[in-house]
Design a protein around this motif. Structure first.
Motif, mmCIF file in Angstrom:
data_model
loop_
_atom_site.group_PDB
_atom_site.id
_atom_site.type_symbol
_atom_site.label_atom_id
_atom_site.label_comp_id
_atom_site.label_asym_id
_atom_site.label_seq_id
_atom_site.Cartn_x
_atom_site.Cartn_y
_atom_site.Cartn_z
ATOM 1 N N LEU A 76 0.692 -1.312 -0.042
ATOM 2 C CA LEU A 76 0.189 0.041 0.090
ATOM 3 C C LEU A 76 0.715 1.142 0.002
ATOM 4 C CD1 LEU A 76 -2.650 -1.088 2.497
ATOM 5 C CD2 LEU A 76 -2.866 -0.920 0.090
ATOM 6 N N PRO A 77 0.640 2.354 -0.682
ATOM 7 C CA PRO A 77 1.389 3.547 -0.564
ATOM 8 C C PRO A 77 1.010 4.344 0.621
ATOM 9 C CG PRO A 77 -0.979 3.867 -1.876
ATOM 10 C CD PRO A 77 -0.565 2.391 -1.549
ATOM 11 N N PRO A 78 1.710 5.353 0.808
ATOM 12 C CA PRO A 78 1.464 6.300 2.203
ATOM 13 C C PRO A 78 -0.182 6.587 1.964
ATOM 14 C CG PRO A 78 3.410 6.764 0.984
ATOM 15 C CD PRO A 78 2.883 5.910 0.282
ATOM 16 N N ASP A 79 -0.661 7.318 2.908
ATOM 17 C CA ASP A 79 -1.875 7.830 2.945
ATOM 18 C C ASP A 79 -1.947 9.162 2.326
ATOM 19 O OD1 ASP A 79 -4.685 8.664 3.179
ATOM 20 O OD2 ASP A 79 -4.963 8.049 5.405
ATOM 21 N N LEU A 80 -1.535 9.427 1.094
ATOM 22 C CA LEU A 80 -1.303 10.633 0.260
ATOM 23 C C LEU A 80 -2.152 10.887 -0.659
ATOM 24 C CD1 LEU A 80 0.428 13.424 0.229
ATOM 25 C CD2 LEU A 80 1.929 11.481 -1.641
ATOM 26 N N TRP A 81 -3.023 12.174 -0.781
ATOM 27 C CA TRP A 81 -3.909 12.471 -1.844
ATOM 28 C C TRP A 81 -3.312 13.392 -2.585
ATOM 29 C CZ3 TRP A 81 -9.384 13.846 1.178
ATOM 30 C CH2 TRP A 81 -9.587 12.782 1.954
ATOM 31 N N LEU A 82 -3.456 13.208 -3.824
ATOM 32 C CA LEU A 82 -3.016 14.448 -4.793
ATOM 33 C C LEU A 82 -4.026 15.301 -5.415
ATOM 34 C CD1 LEU A 82 -0.454 15.938 -6.417
ATOM 35 C CD2 LEU A 82 -0.768 14.238 -8.208
ATOM 36 N N LEU A 83 -4.247 16.430 -4.932
ATOM 37 C CA LEU A 83 -5.019 17.334 -5.559
ATOM 38 C C LEU A 83 -4.501 18.141 -6.573
ATOM 39 C CD1 LEU A 83 -6.134 16.605 -2.624
ATOM 40 C CD2 LEU A 83 -7.427 18.733 -2.742
ATOM 41 N N PHE A 84 -5.009 18.251 -7.881
ATOM 42 C CA PHE A 84 -4.654 19.177 -9.019
ATOM 43 C C PHE A 84 -5.726 19.695 -9.966
ATOM 44 C CE2 PHE A 84 -5.108 15.310 -10.906
ATOM 45 C CZ PHE A 84 -5.299 15.664 -12.457
ATOM 46 N N ALA A 85 -5.401 20.785 -10.373
ATOM 47 C CA ALA A 85 -6.264 21.407 -11.217
ATOM 48 C C ALA A 85 -6.001 20.959 -12.663
ATOM 49 C CB ALA A 85 -6.128 23.028 -11.406
ATOM 50 N N PRO A 86 -6.824 20.290 -13.374
ATOM 51 C CA PRO A 86 -6.642 19.823 -14.879
ATOM 52 C C PRO A 86 -6.077 20.769 -15.700
ATOM 53 C CG PRO A 86 -8.715 18.927 -13.911
ATOM 54 C CD PRO A 86 -8.442 19.948 -13.021
ATOM 55 N N ILE A 87 -5.370 20.220 -16.600
ATOM 56 C CA ILE A 87 -4.869 21.245 -17.644
ATOM 57 C C ILE A 87 -5.052 20.613 -19.216
ATOM 58 C CG2 ILE A 87 -2.986 22.307 -16.546
ATOM 59 C CD1 ILE A 87 -1.022 20.273 -16.751
ATOM 60 N N LYS A 88 -4.138 20.684 -19.717
ATOM 61 C CA LYS A 88 -4.672 20.005 -21.374
ATOM 62 C C LYS A 88 -4.453 18.446 -21.156
ATOM 63 C CE LYS A 88 -2.363 23.896 -23.814
ATOM 64 N NZ LYS A 88 -1.220 24.266 -24.980
ATOM 65 N N LYS A 89 -5.240 17.929 -22.224
ATOM 66 C CA LYS A 89 -5.398 16.266 -21.831
ATOM 67 C C LYS A 89 -4.043 15.542 -21.657
ATOM 68 C CE LYS A 89 -7.444 12.581 -24.522
ATOM 69 N NZ LYS A 89 -8.085 12.185 -25.992
ATOM 70 N N ALA A 90 -3.060 15.944 -22.728
ATOM 71 C CA ALA A 90 -1.900 14.829 -22.571
ATOM 72 C C ALA A 90 -1.084 15.087 -21.136
ATOM 73 C CB ALA A 90 -1.037 14.933 -23.745
ATOM 74 N N ARG A 91 -1.055 16.404 -20.575
ATOM 75 C CA ARG A 91 -0.352 16.736 -19.459
ATOM 76 C C ARG A 91 -1.360 16.211 -18.170
ATOM 77 N NH1 ARG A 91 0.927 22.769 -20.587
ATOM 78 N NH2 ARG A 91 1.726 22.575 -18.424
ATOM 79 N N GLU A 118 -13.123 22.606 -17.793
ATOM 80 C CA GLU A 118 -14.403 22.385 -16.883
ATOM 81 C C GLU A 118 -14.975 21.059 -16.822
ATOM 82 O OE1 GLU A 118 -17.358 25.138 -18.104
ATOM 83 O OE2 GLU A 118 -16.048 26.902 -17.614
ATOM 84 N N ARG A 119 -14.152 20.023 -17.313
ATOM 85 C CA ARG A 119 -14.534 18.617 -17.303
ATOM 86 C C ARG A 119 -13.528 17.840 -17.539
ATOM 87 N NH1 ARG A 119 -17.184 20.704 -21.985
ATOM 88 N NH2 ARG A 119 -19.116 20.960 -20.804
ATOM 89 N N ILE A 120 -13.758 16.664 -17.217
ATOM 90 C CA ILE A 120 -12.659 15.393 -17.420
ATOM 91 C C ILE A 120 -13.259 14.203 -17.834
ATOM 92 C CG2 ILE A 120 -10.944 16.462 -15.965
ATOM 93 C CD1 ILE A 120 -11.659 14.107 -13.794
ATOM 94 N N ARG A 121 -12.480 13.371 -18.132
ATOM 95 C CA ARG A 121 -12.866 11.624 -18.443
ATOM 96 C C ARG A 121 -12.516 10.985 -17.331
ATOM 97 N NH1 ARG A 121 -14.132 9.298 -23.453
ATOM 98 N NH2 ARG A 121 -13.922 7.634 -22.219
ATOM 99 N N GLN A 122 -13.225 10.868 -16.103
ATOM 100 C CA GLN A 122 -12.866 10.048 -14.980
ATOM 101 C C GLN A 122 -12.399 8.934 -15.304
ATOM 102 O OE1 GLN A 122 -14.720 7.580 -13.400
ATOM 103 N NE2 GLN A 122 -12.975 7.525 -11.836
ATOM 104 N N ASP A 123 -13.339 7.911 -16.217
ATOM 105 C CA ASP A 123 -13.077 6.717 -16.638
ATOM 106 C C ASP A 123 -11.826 6.463 -17.094
ATOM 107 O OD1 ASP A 123 -14.011 7.774 -18.705
ATOM 108 O OD2 ASP A 123 -15.052 6.317 -19.597
ATOM 109 N N ARG A 124 -11.291 7.564 -18.290
ATOM 110 C CA ARG A 124 -10.194 7.393 -18.969
ATOM 111 C C ARG A 124 -9.063 7.705 -18.308
ATOM 112 N NH1 ARG A 124 -6.920 10.994 -21.627
ATOM 113 N NH2 ARG A 124 -8.509 12.851 -21.016
ATOM 114 N N LEU A 125 -9.071 8.644 -17.057
ATOM 115 C CA LEU A 125 -8.045 8.781 -16.207
ATOM 116 C C LEU A 125 -7.752 7.679 -15.304
ATOM 117 C CD1 LEU A 125 -8.391 12.700 -15.286
ATOM 118 C CD2 LEU A 125 -6.733 11.825 -17.158
#
Length: 241
Positions: A76-91, A118-125
């Motif tokens: 298991l990884p450490p109990d760490l969340w990464l919060l980030f603002a989405p940018i261009k698709k590939a990045r 303003e939107r992402i494809r959660q299933d793709r990510l």
């Protein structure tokens, strides 16, 4: 003995366990990788570690693998969340892949006042997180949540979780993480390409659980900042320390 092919499955794993394949998995193993009956695959499901499995049945639309031996325990990884603002698709894809590789337990796209997307494809990510775990030898796949507004995430912030706030306004300063909160759950927040608004920054700085840090003498792109921040946290408080 280790298999060259690793595959994430949503099925229990254990000694002698039969694992049915989806059509897509069967195509990959038998059509692309040319495995035949008796061929070996390393399987993991995020719960039971990694298992060496052999092909028991192979077909164009499906197949069955049989677990033989456990080759890795669940890590298991450490109990760490990464919060980030989405940018261009590939990045954005890059951020998710690297976060999964580097040990994030949860990956959370957030919408800030200056977020471009303003939107992402959660299933793709989520699929990118799976692929990253398959390729890097991980036995755990972090959850990728759907896009959430940052202010609402902060409104329901869990008690006790610390926040590493990477503030581009502090570029060039020497603000670093203290190492006295090692045993607590954490999160890292990376802002959008346009930076945080004055209102967001004022709220974040005032939070009692926020730790403002600088990522060095230069302003980093958001995808670079995510990798730099996770490296800093892992070396100070994570399982690299």
């Amino acid at each position: 003995m280790s298999a060259k092919i690793r595959l994430y499955v949503e099925h229990p794993l254990g000694q002698g366990q039969s694992v049915p394949l989806t059509r897509e998995q069967a195509h990959y193993l038998f059509g692309v990788m040319r495995l035949v009956v008796g061929g070996q695959v390393a399987l993991f499901n995020g719960q039971d570690g990694e298992w060496l499995a052999e092909v028991a049945e192979a077909g164009k639309r499906g197949g069955i693998l049989t677990c033989v031996d456990q080759t890795k325990p669940l890590q298991l990884p450490p109990d760490l969340w990464l919060l980030f603002a989405p940018i261009k698709k590939a990045r954005t894809d890059f951020i998710v892949e690297k976060a999964a590789e580097m040990g994030a337990a949860r990956i959370m796209p957030v919408q800030t006042e200056f977020t471009n997307s303003e939107r992402i494809r959660q299933d793709r990510l989520q699929a990118h997180a799976v692929e990253a775990a398959e390729q890097c030898g991980g036995t755990y796949v972090p959850e990728v949540t759907d896009l959430q507004r940052l202010d609402r995430v902060l409104d329901s912030w869990p008690e006790g979780r610390q926040l590493m706030f990477c503030d581009e306004a502090e570029v060039g300063s020497v603000l670093r993480l203290a190492t006295n909160d090692k045993d607590q759950p954490w999160a890292i927040l990376i802002g959008p390409e346009g930076g945080f608004s004055d209102r967001e920054r004022a709220r974040l700085v005032a939070l009692p659980y926020a730790h403002v840090v600088s990522l060095g003498p230069r302003i980093l792109r958001a995808d670079t900042a995510a990798v730099a921040a996770m490296t800093m946290w892992q070396q100070a408080l994570g399982d690299w320390a």
